[in-house]
Design an enzyme around this catalytic site. Sequence first.
Site, PDB file in Angstrom:
ATOM      1  N   ALA A 115     -75.304  74.104 182.611  1.00  0.00           N
ATOM      2  CA  ALA A 115     -77.055  73.735 182.218  1.00  0.00           C
ATOM      3  C   ALA A 115     -77.461  72.568 180.655  1.00  0.00           C
ATOM      4  CB  ALA A 115     -77.413  75.244 181.957  1.00  0.00           C
TER       5      ALA A 115
ATOM      6  N   GLY B  45     -73.268  76.634 184.220  1.00  0.00           N
ATOM      7  CA  GLY B  45     -73.185  76.035 185.731  1.00  0.00           C
ATOM      8  C   GLY B  45     -72.860  74.555 186.394  1.00  0.00           C
TER       9      GLY B  45
ATOM     10  N   GLU C 225     -70.561  76.906 188.350  1.00  0.00           N
ATOM     11  CA  GLU C 225     -70.660  77.505 189.391  1.00  0.00           C
ATOM     12  C   GLU C 225     -71.354  76.568 190.532  1.00  0.00           C
ATOM     13  OE1 GLU C 225     -73.288  79.134 186.383  1.00  0.00           O
ATOM     14  OE2 GLU C 225     -73.628  80.628 186.860  1.00  0.00           O
TER      15      GLU C 225
ATOM     16  N   GLU D  55     -70.295  80.912 178.807  1.00  0.00           N
ATOM     17  CA  GLU D  55     -71.432  81.328 179.100  1.00  0.00           C
ATOM     18  C   GLU D  55     -71.341  82.350 178.144  1.00  0.00           C
ATOM     19  OE1 GLU D  55     -70.931  80.629 181.739  1.00  0.00           O
ATOM     20  OE2 GLU D  55     -73.053  79.907 183.012  1.00  0.00           O
TER      21      GLU D  55
END
Length: 258
Positions: free
Chosen positions: A66, A111, A114, A134
Amino acid sequence: MTFESIIYEVKNSLAYITLNRPKALNALNQQLLTELNEAIEMIQNDDTVKAVIVTGSGEKAFAAGADITELKDLDREAAAKQSEFGNAIFSKLGALPQPVIAAVNGFALGGGMELALACDMRFVSTNAKLGLPEVGLGIMPGYGGTQRLGRLIGWGRAKQLVLATDTIDAEEAYRLGIANKVVVQSELMTEVEKLASKIISKSSAGVQMAKKTMEIGSDLTLEDALALEAKNFGSLFASPHQEEGMAAFLEKRPANFN
Ligand code: CO8
């Protein structure tokens, strides 16, 4: 539809979604996620698309996570909403009736990993590095990483990757069952296209029903999942694809499902 942060193309029945912020290592910002969502909705409405390939532009990254510049000032409510927003998009991608293959062409972190986990299958280039960093940023995975990884590789190993933030290379990803195949980067797209072409030469009715049954069944008890399998198995019979597939076998010729 013009996109800026992704490239969307359909060629030979394959939809290609290329994350396209190479200078930021394809970090997933709001615009990119919104465009990804739009591309998925285009695929939902395009029955000429038989399989989907997700990759990153450039030679360095699939996606490095992200976009941290957007995350850093979120308050609790906004962060939870952002997680829901991303999860809804990634789940929509995974729930497409067509098979979705991630061509992981470099870093797949946070992300980015993911997103790869939300795809049905992952081919990974030899230079790739995967991980969920993270908790080192004072947060935790929020685009499915605390859930999809454990379901894929088992909870002990998933917990190690999430809690110790181990970054793994392509071979380790293969050993753990995250990568279906490891390929040198120059061959990655060709190998992914070969897999996609093989899948789309089969009965699309069979492929899509089998995918859906595995997807839904994996969240059910075995008993309920087997009942679902029986129902979905039955639904494929007395259909043009079943008739052609079985006739072709008995007539010793290749099936033609078009
Ligand atoms: N966000 C924003 N920018 C990034 C990101 C990122 N995740 N990753 C890389 N970039 C940018 C860098 O800031 C840099 O920009 P600039 O050139 O303007 O300085 C550019 O991309 C190139 O990166 P580097 O110079 O760092 O390249 P290196 O080769 O030195 O390093 C790494 C590559 C190791 C991949 C390094 O960039 C890195 O560690 N990136 C961050 C990886 C990371 O921590 N990802 C997890 C992010 S958090 C997350 O994904 C949470 C998901 C759940 C969200 C739930 C909803 C709220």
